[in-house]
Scaffold this motif. Structure first.
Motif, PDB file in Angstrom:
ATOM      1  N   ILE A  34       0.836  -1.200   0.000  1.00  0.00           N
ATOM      2  CA  ILE A  34       0.000   0.000   0.000  1.00  0.00           C
ATOM      3  C   ILE A  34       0.869   1.248   0.000  1.00  0.00           C
ATOM      4  O   ILE A  34       0.614   2.213  -0.727  1.00  0.00           O
ATOM      5  N   ALA A  35       1.936   1.248   0.810  1.00  0.00           N
ATOM      6  CA  ALA A  35       2.818   2.409   0.894  1.00  0.00           C
ATOM      7  C   ALA A  35       3.425   2.742  -0.460  1.00  0.00           C
ATOM      8  O   ALA A  35       3.445   3.914  -0.877  1.00  0.00           O
ATOM      9  N   ARG A  36       3.918   1.742  -1.172  1.00  0.00           N
ATOM     10  CA  ARG A  36       4.533   1.988  -2.473  1.00  0.00           C
ATOM     11  C   ARG A  36       3.514   2.493  -3.479  1.00  0.00           C
ATOM     12  O   ARG A  36       3.815   3.368  -4.304  1.00  0.00           O
ATOM     13  N   THR A  37       2.301   1.959  -3.434  1.00  0.00           N
ATOM     14  CA  THR A  37       1.248   2.417  -4.340  1.00  0.00           C
ATOM     15  C   THR A  37       0.918   3.882  -4.089  1.00  0.00           C
ATOM     16  O   THR A  37       0.781   4.684  -5.023  1.00  0.00           O
ATOM     17  N   VAL A  38       0.784   4.236  -2.819  1.00  0.00           N
ATOM     18  CA  VAL A  38       0.452   5.613  -2.467  1.00  0.00           C
ATOM     19  C   VAL A  38       1.599   6.558  -2.834  1.00  0.00           C
ATOM     20  O   VAL A  38       1.384   7.628  -3.417  1.00  0.00           O
ATOM     21  N   LEU A  39       2.826   6.156  -2.528  1.00  0.00           N
ATOM     22  CA  LEU A  39       3.973   7.015  -2.793  1.00  0.00           C
ATOM     23  C   LEU A  39       4.211   7.221  -4.283  1.00  0.00           C
ATOM     24  O   LEU A  39       4.796   8.226  -4.694  1.00  0.00           O
ATOM     25  N   ALA A  40       3.768   6.281  -5.101  1.00  0.00           N
ATOM     26  CA  ALA A  40       3.972   6.396  -6.545  1.00  0.00           C
ATOM     27  C   ALA A  40       3.085   7.470  -7.174  1.00  0.00           C
ATOM     28  O   ALA A  40       3.354   7.925  -8.290  1.00  0.00           O
ATOM     29  N   SER A  41       2.040   7.884  -6.470  1.00  0.00           N
ATOM     30  CA  SER A  41       1.121   8.887  -6.998  1.00  0.00           C
ATOM     31  C   SER A  41       1.610  10.289  -6.670  1.00  0.00           C
ATOM     32  O   SER A  41       2.137  10.536  -5.587  1.00  0.00           O
ATOM     33  N   THR A  42       1.432  11.229  -7.613  1.00  0.00           N
ATOM     34  CA  THR A  42       1.837  12.613  -7.364  1.00  0.00           C
ATOM     35  C   THR A  42       0.684  13.605  -7.424  1.00  0.00           C
ATOM     36  O   THR A  42       0.797  14.720  -6.915  1.00  0.00           O
ATOM     37  N   THR A  43      -0.443  13.216  -8.049  1.00  0.00           N
ATOM     38  CA  THR A  43      -1.585  14.139  -8.152  1.00  0.00           C
ATOM     39  C   THR A  43      -2.886  13.459  -7.724  1.00  0.00           C
ATOM     40  O   THR A  43      -3.516  13.870  -6.759  1.00  0.00           O
ATOM     41  N   GLU A  44      -3.291  12.416  -8.427  1.00  0.00           N
ATOM     42  CA  GLU A  44      -4.504  11.665  -8.082  1.00  0.00           C
ATOM     43  C   GLU A  44      -4.201  10.173  -8.110  1.00  0.00           C
ATOM     44  O   GLU A  44      -3.460   9.698  -8.973  1.00  0.00           O
ATOM     45  N   PRO A  45      -4.768   9.454  -7.162  1.00  0.00           N
ATOM     46  CA  PRO A  45      -5.674   9.858  -6.079  1.00  0.00           C
ATOM     47  C   PRO A  45      -4.975  10.417  -4.841  1.00  0.00           C
ATOM     48  O   PRO A  45      -5.634  10.784  -3.880  1.00  0.00           O
ATOM     49  N   PHE A  46      -3.616  10.517  -4.889  1.00  0.00           N
ATOM     50  CA  PHE A  46      -2.889  11.041  -3.736  1.00  0.00           C
ATOM     51  C   PHE A  46      -1.929  12.123  -4.212  1.00  0.00           C
ATOM     52  O   PHE A  46      -1.216  11.950  -5.193  1.00  0.00           O
ATOM     53  N   GLU A  47      -1.911  13.230  -3.487  1.00  0.00           N
ATOM     54  CA  GLU A  47      -1.063  14.360  -3.854  1.00  0.00           C
ATOM     55  C   GLU A  47       0.242  14.320  -3.089  1.00  0.00           C
ATOM     56  O   GLU A  47       0.259  14.125  -1.874  1.00  0.00           O
ATOM     57  N   ALA A  48       1.345  14.508  -3.814  1.00  0.00           N
ATOM     58  CA  ALA A  48       2.673  14.511  -3.203  1.00  0.00           C
ATOM     59  C   ALA A  48       3.275  15.894  -3.295  1.00  0.00           C
ATOM     60  O   ALA A  48       3.005  16.655  -4.231  1.00  0.00           O
TER      61      ALA A  48
END
Length: 372
Positions: A34-48
């Motif tokens: 889950i962490a790698r999936t979330v960290l791979a996103s930069t705009t949607e569905p997670f903003e970095a």
């Protein structure tokens, strides 16, 4: 939490969901996939937000705008590191050992070692402003009072103003500064980027060296303030000691991402505006991957465990990962080589516990006046 260390050390993976609500709208993630999936996103569905450039408006990590800046910063850091003579490192280490408490003294060490090369012709007053900002940021890690917070804001504003004057006078004529200037356009943003870079270099990076020195001297959780440690004989390669220190006490121990689109993660329905906190501290101590996961064992890197790459994320993952990750490892290893050549001195613990704030800082310590 005021003291997250104890609950994290006692974390029961077998009986704890991978995504846990710990405050309204805030969730802790302890699952590597889950962490790698979330960290791979930069705009949607997670903003970095990239740490060094996060203060610049509309800056998206990994975008066409950011890539040349990241590449220029990485090249400049490599050049600076290669140009640094061993004798200069040894000299500055001696100064740091006789100065203020570590890890704050290491921040000053990095500013002296790399500041002149990254920011040539910086005025004494600007250098003083950067030192003041670093000092109060280090103090803020341990003192959460409103007074220190206010003084820190003032110090950072003065440091940014000093860098604005420096960059304006040079007009983007060198290395990474030109890449930053061409990408962001505004001199205000150039100053923000430079300040973020110096802050990351001289604080987060310096913590890795301080952790290596402390762990090599036998520090373990629970040792009381006032305890005295003695550095052991260097045995393991410096690269393995750096990797193990980053595994056990990752500076970026908690990485945050904002939810921008409704999504289900780990069986939890998330809404825009909520936040996920990805805990590398827990990932790096997964007993299914690491034997004796809570122990400092640099030798494990001679034959690292199968599958470790999926859970070893000291610099994050994806486009928003730390741009200076290679520099951190190589610079710390180079400085540790010089450290090993210095006469051993006893270490006195000034505090008992690490500080788990925006960065994971070791407990304060200082060096006794006489050699061992």
């Amino acid at each position: 939490m005021a003291d997250p260390l104890r609950p994290l050390l006692a974390w029961d993976r077998a009986n704890t969901p991978p995504v846990v609500l710990f405050e309204p709208g805030r969730y802790l993630v302890s699952d590597a996939e889950i962490a790698r999936t979330v960290l791979a996103s930069t705009t949607e569905p997670f903003e970095a937000r990239a740490a060094t450039l996060g203060a610049v408006a509309d800056w998206i990590p990994g975008s066409e705008k950011s890539r040349p800046v990241n590449a220029a910063i990485a090249r400049e850091l490599d050049t600076v590191l290669r140009s640094l003579p061993q004798e200069r490192i040894t000299e500055e280490l001696r100064v740091a050992m006789d100065g203020e408490a570590w890890p704050s003294a290491v921040s000053d060490l990095y500013l002296r070692l790399f500041g002149d090369r990254l920011l040539p012709d910086l005025s004494p007053s600007a250098r003083k402003a950067l030192h003041r900002a670093l000092s109060l940021s280090n103090r803020r890690d341990r003192d959460r009072s409103a007074t220190v917070a206010f003084r820190r804001r003032i110090a950072h504003s003065r440091a940014e103003a000093a860098l604005h004057r420096w960059a304006s006078a040079r007009d983007g004529d060198t290395g990474f500064q030109k890449a930053v200037h061409d990408a962001v356009g505004s001199m205000d943003d150039v100053a923000l980027v430079l300040h973020g870079l110096i802050g990351a270099l001289c604080r987060a990076t310096a913590m890795v060296l301080a952790w290596c020195v402390l762990l090599d001297s036998g520090w373990r959780v629970g040792m009381p303030a006032g305890a005295t440690l003695t550095r052991g004989e260097p045995g393991d390669p410096v690269e393995n000691r750096v990797r193990e220190a980053l595994r056990l006490w990752p500076t970026a121990w908690l990485m945050s991402r904002k939810v921008t689109t409704p999504i289900d993660v780990g069986g939890v329905a998330l809404s825009p505006g909520e936040r996920l906190f990805l805990c590398s501290f827990l990932l790096h101590r997964d007993p299914q991957v690491w034997n004796d996961a809570d122990e400092y064992l640099p030798k494990r890197w001679e034959n690292p465990p199968q599958g470790y790459k999926s859970v070893y994320l000291p610099y994050g993952f994806g486009a928003a990962a730390c741009v200076g990750s290679r520099f951190v490892n190589q610079a710390t290893a180079k400085i540790l080589e010089c450290w090993d050549e210095l006469p051993a001195r006893k270490i006195e613990l000034l505090k008992e516990n690490p500080v788990m704030g925006p960065i994971l800082a070791p407990p304060e310590f200082r060096f006794a006046g006489s050699q061992v």
